[in-house]
Design a protein around this motif. Sequence first.
Motif, PDB file in Angstrom:
ATOM      1  N   ASN A  50       0.815  -1.225   0.000  1.00 39.33           N
ATOM      2  CA  ASN A  50       0.000   0.000   0.000  1.00 39.33           C
ATOM      3  C   ASN A  50       0.847   1.273   0.000  1.00 39.33           C
ATOM      4  OD1 ASN A  50       0.748  -0.822   2.632  1.00 39.33           O
ATOM      5  ND2 ASN A  50      -0.888   0.351   3.572  1.00 39.33           N
ATOM      6  N   ILE A  51       2.177   1.117  -0.153  1.00 36.72           N
ATOM      7  CA  ILE A  51       3.060   2.282  -0.290  1.00 36.72           C
ATOM      8  C   ILE A  51       3.426   2.429  -1.760  1.00 36.72           C
ATOM      9  CG2 ILE A  51       5.302   3.305   0.267  1.00 36.72           C
ATOM     10  CD1 ILE A  51       5.201   1.808   2.939  1.00 36.72           C
ATOM     11  N   GLN A  52       3.133   3.587  -2.304  1.00 36.52           N
ATOM     12  CA  GLN A  52       3.463   3.919  -3.683  1.00 36.52           C
ATOM     13  C   GLN A  52       4.565   4.971  -3.651  1.00 36.52           C
ATOM     14  OE1 GLN A  52       0.077   5.401  -5.861  1.00 36.52           O
ATOM     15  NE2 GLN A  52       1.322   6.206  -7.532  1.00 36.52           N
ATOM     16  N   LEU A  53       5.699   4.658  -4.241  1.00 35.14           N
ATOM     17  CA  LEU A  53       6.809   5.601  -4.265  1.00 35.14           C
ATOM     18  C   LEU A  53       6.669   6.531  -5.464  1.00 35.14           C
ATOM     19  CD1 LEU A  53       9.787   3.222  -3.410  1.00 35.14           C
ATOM     20  CD2 LEU A  53       8.438   4.638  -1.851  1.00 35.14           C
ATOM     21  N   HIS A  54       6.941   7.799  -5.240  1.00 39.71           N
ATOM     22  CA  HIS A  54       6.897   8.771  -6.335  1.00 39.71           C
ATOM     23  C   HIS A  54       8.074   9.722  -6.179  1.00 39.71           C
ATOM     24  CE1 HIS A  54       5.203  11.137  -9.565  1.00 39.71           C
ATOM     25  NE2 HIS A  54       5.499  12.217  -8.849  1.00 39.71           N
ATOM     26  N   GLU A  55       8.905   9.798  -7.211  1.00 41.74           N
ATOM     27  CA  GLU A  55      10.052  10.698  -7.161  1.00 41.74           C
ATOM     28  C   GLU A  55       9.579  12.131  -7.365  1.00 41.74           C
ATOM     29  OE1 GLU A  55      13.890   9.248  -8.536  1.00 41.74           O
ATOM     30  OE2 GLU A  55      13.933  11.022  -9.828  1.00 41.74           O
ATOM     31  N   LEU A  56       9.910  12.995  -6.412  1.00 43.80           N
ATOM     32  CA  LEU A  56       9.499  14.393  -6.482  1.00 43.80           C
ATOM     33  C   LEU A  56      10.556  15.270  -5.827  1.00 43.80           C
ATOM     34  CD1 LEU A  56       7.362  16.599  -7.086  1.00 43.80           C
ATOM     35  CD2 LEU A  56       6.406  16.128  -4.818  1.00 43.80           C
ATOM     36  N   ASN A  57      11.138  16.140  -6.630  1.00 42.01           N
ATOM     37  CA  ASN A  57      12.027  17.169  -6.117  1.00 42.01           C
ATOM     38  C   ASN A  57      11.179  18.430  -5.991  1.00 42.01           C
ATOM     39  OD1 ASN A  57      13.838  19.241  -5.696  1.00 42.01           O
ATOM     40  ND2 ASN A  57      15.288  18.548  -7.241  1.00 42.01           N
ATOM     41  N   VAL A  58      10.926  18.878  -4.786  1.00 44.31           N
ATOM     42  CA  VAL A  58      10.028  20.014  -4.590  1.00 44.31           C
ATOM     43  C   VAL A  58      10.615  21.318  -5.117  1.00 44.31           C
ATOM     44  CG1 VAL A  58       8.832  18.930  -2.648  1.00 44.31           C
ATOM     45  CG2 VAL A  58      10.753  20.487  -2.210  1.00 44.31           C
ATOM     46  N   MET A  59      11.863  21.316  -5.540  1.00 47.01           N
ATOM     47  CA  MET A  59      12.471  22.486  -6.176  1.00 47.01           C
ATOM     48  C   MET A  59      12.201  22.510  -7.681  1.00 47.01           C
ATOM     49  SD  MET A  59      14.392  24.503  -4.137  1.00 47.01           S
ATOM     50  CE  MET A  59      15.652  25.165  -5.196  1.00 47.01           C
ATOM     51  N   ASP A  60      11.639  21.441  -8.216  1.00 41.27           N
ATOM     52  CA  ASP A  60      11.426  21.307  -9.650  1.00 41.27           C
ATOM     53  C   ASP A  60       9.969  21.583  -9.993  1.00 41.27           C
ATOM     54  OD1 ASP A  60      11.012  20.346 -12.283  1.00 41.27           O
ATOM     55  OD2 ASP A  60      12.657  18.910 -12.070  1.00 41.27           O
ATOM     56  N   GLU A  61       9.697  22.776 -10.501  1.00 43.80           N
ATOM     57  CA  GLU A  61       8.325  23.175 -10.797  1.00 43.80           C
ATOM     58  C   GLU A  61       7.674  22.286 -11.850  1.00 43.80           C
ATOM     59  OE1 GLU A  61       5.710  27.211 -11.616  1.00 43.80           O
ATOM     60  OE2 GLU A  61       7.887  27.354 -11.510  1.00 43.80           O
ATOM     61  N   GLN A  63       8.193  19.020 -12.249  1.00 41.35           N
ATOM     62  CA  GLN A  63       7.764  17.805 -11.549  1.00 41.35           C
ATOM     63  C   GLN A  63       6.501  18.067 -10.735  1.00 41.35           C
ATOM     64  OE1 GLN A  63      10.705  15.746  -9.213  1.00 41.35           O
ATOM     65  NE2 GLN A  63      12.142  15.603 -10.910  1.00 41.35           N
ATOM     66  N   ILE A  64       6.420  19.222 -10.129  1.00 44.39           N
ATOM     67  CA  ILE A  64       5.230  19.574  -9.352  1.00 44.39           C
ATOM     68  C   ILE A  64       4.022  19.671 -10.274  1.00 44.39           C
ATOM     69  CG2 ILE A  64       4.126  21.379  -7.973  1.00 44.39           C
ATOM     70  CD1 ILE A  64       6.929  21.950  -6.771  1.00 44.39           C
ATOM     71  N   SER A  65       4.172  20.330 -11.406  1.00 44.89           N
ATOM     72  CA  SER A  65       3.067  20.474 -12.363  1.00 44.89           C
ATOM     73  C   SER A  65       2.590  19.119 -12.882  1.00 44.89           C
ATOM     74  CB  SER A  65       3.496  21.352 -13.534  1.00 44.89           C
ATOM     75  OG  SER A  65       3.752  22.662 -13.099  1.00 44.89           O
ATOM     76  N   GLU A  66       3.521  18.183 -13.045  1.00 47.13           N
ATOM     77  CA  GLU A  66       3.174  16.843 -13.546  1.00 47.13           C
ATOM     78  C   GLU A  66       2.294  16.068 -12.571  1.00 47.13           C
ATOM     79  OE1 GLU A  66       6.943  15.020 -14.382  1.00 47.13           O
ATOM     80  OE2 GLU A  66       7.305  16.311 -16.120  1.00 47.13           O
ATOM     81  N   LEU A  67       2.268  16.465 -11.303  1.00 44.54           N
ATOM     82  CA  LEU A  67       1.432  15.769 -10.322  1.00 44.54           C
ATOM     83  C   LEU A  67      -0.028  15.765 -10.752  1.00 44.54           C
ATOM     84  CD1 LEU A  67       2.941  17.172  -6.994  1.00 44.54           C
ATOM     85  CD2 LEU A  67       3.318  14.903  -7.991  1.00 44.54           C
ATOM     86  N   THR A  68      -0.454  16.842 -11.376  1.00 45.01           N
ATOM     87  CA  THR A  68      -1.843  16.951 -11.840  1.00 45.01           C
ATOM     88  C   THR A  68      -2.182  15.823 -12.801  1.00 45.01           C
ATOM     89  OG1 THR A  68      -1.727  19.338 -11.583  1.00 45.01           O
ATOM     90  CG2 THR A  68      -3.498  18.495 -12.966  1.00 45.01           C
ATOM     91  N   LEU A 114       2.572  25.376  -4.459  1.00 43.28           N
ATOM     92  CA  LEU A 114       2.475  24.848  -5.816  1.00 43.28           C
ATOM     93  C   LEU A 114       1.989  23.396  -5.816  1.00 43.28           C
ATOM     94  CD1 LEU A 114       5.699  26.337  -7.466  1.00 43.28           C
ATOM     95  CD2 LEU A 114       3.328  27.109  -7.737  1.00 43.28           C
ATOM     96  N   ILE A 115       2.431  22.615  -4.843  1.00 45.00           N
ATOM     97  CA  ILE A 115       1.970  21.224  -4.737  1.00 45.00           C
ATOM     98  C   ILE A 115       0.486  21.193  -4.392  1.00 45.00           C
ATOM     99  CG2 ILE A 115       2.191  19.093  -3.380  1.00 45.00           C
ATOM    100  CD1 ILE A 115       5.246  19.824  -3.192  1.00 45.00           C
ATOM    101  N   THR A 116       0.081  22.037  -3.465  1.00 43.31           N
ATOM    102  CA  THR A 116      -1.345  22.126  -3.120  1.00 43.31           C
ATOM    103  C   THR A 116      -2.155  22.505  -4.359  1.00 43.31           C
ATOM    104  OG1 THR A 116      -0.854  22.709  -0.831  1.00 43.31           O
ATOM    105  CG2 THR A 116      -3.042  23.293  -1.665  1.00 43.31           C
ATOM    106  N   GLN A 117      -1.673  23.478  -5.099  1.00 47.76           N
ATOM    107  CA  GLN A 117      -2.353  23.905  -6.324  1.00 47.76           C
ATOM    108  C   GLN A 117      -2.462  22.753  -7.318  1.00 47.76           C
ATOM    109  OE1 GLN A 117      -1.608  27.874  -8.396  1.00 47.76           O
ATOM    110  NE2 GLN A 117      -0.217  26.509  -9.479  1.00 47.76           N
TER     111      GLN A 117
END
Length: 150
Positions: A50-61, A63-68, A114-117
């Motif tokens: 039940n753990i899903q790993l996701h690579e995310l560098n919070v400095m990379d806008e 990568q953040i946008s791709e979350l959507t 940005l992540i919240t958005q």
Amino acid sequence: MATIFITGANRGLGLEFVKQYAQQGHHVIACARHFTQATELSQLATLHSNIQLHELNVMDEDQISELTTVFKNQPIDVLIHNAGVGGFECEALGDMDQKGWLEVLTVNTVSPMLITQALLANILASKAKTIIGLTSILASIDDNNLWWSL
């Protein structure tokens, strides 16, 4: 069970949140910059399906946008902003520089927004609709003897 999204899940409080939520049976999306350096988290993910790993560098806008797109149509009940930096290399007058301060501001303030958005539709589609921002004593105005060395 709830879906929990955690940034900075590779160590410390983030890793402990992953452990606790996974043991309770929740679906955990555990984010970290580099899973090659997140050995304990990677091992934990092999023990809990039940753990899903996701690579995310919070400095990379980007990568953040791709979350959507990556998490489209997946409700997220709890978003935990745990990734953070202390900025110790620019804490004293004489040691400060723009790059260091911009990193602190980006990681600790801009990126969570940005992540919240990026995940807002996911959060609104959930039952719990919970966003949590963590900080440490470093962000305390009242009780912080570690900061602003002169």
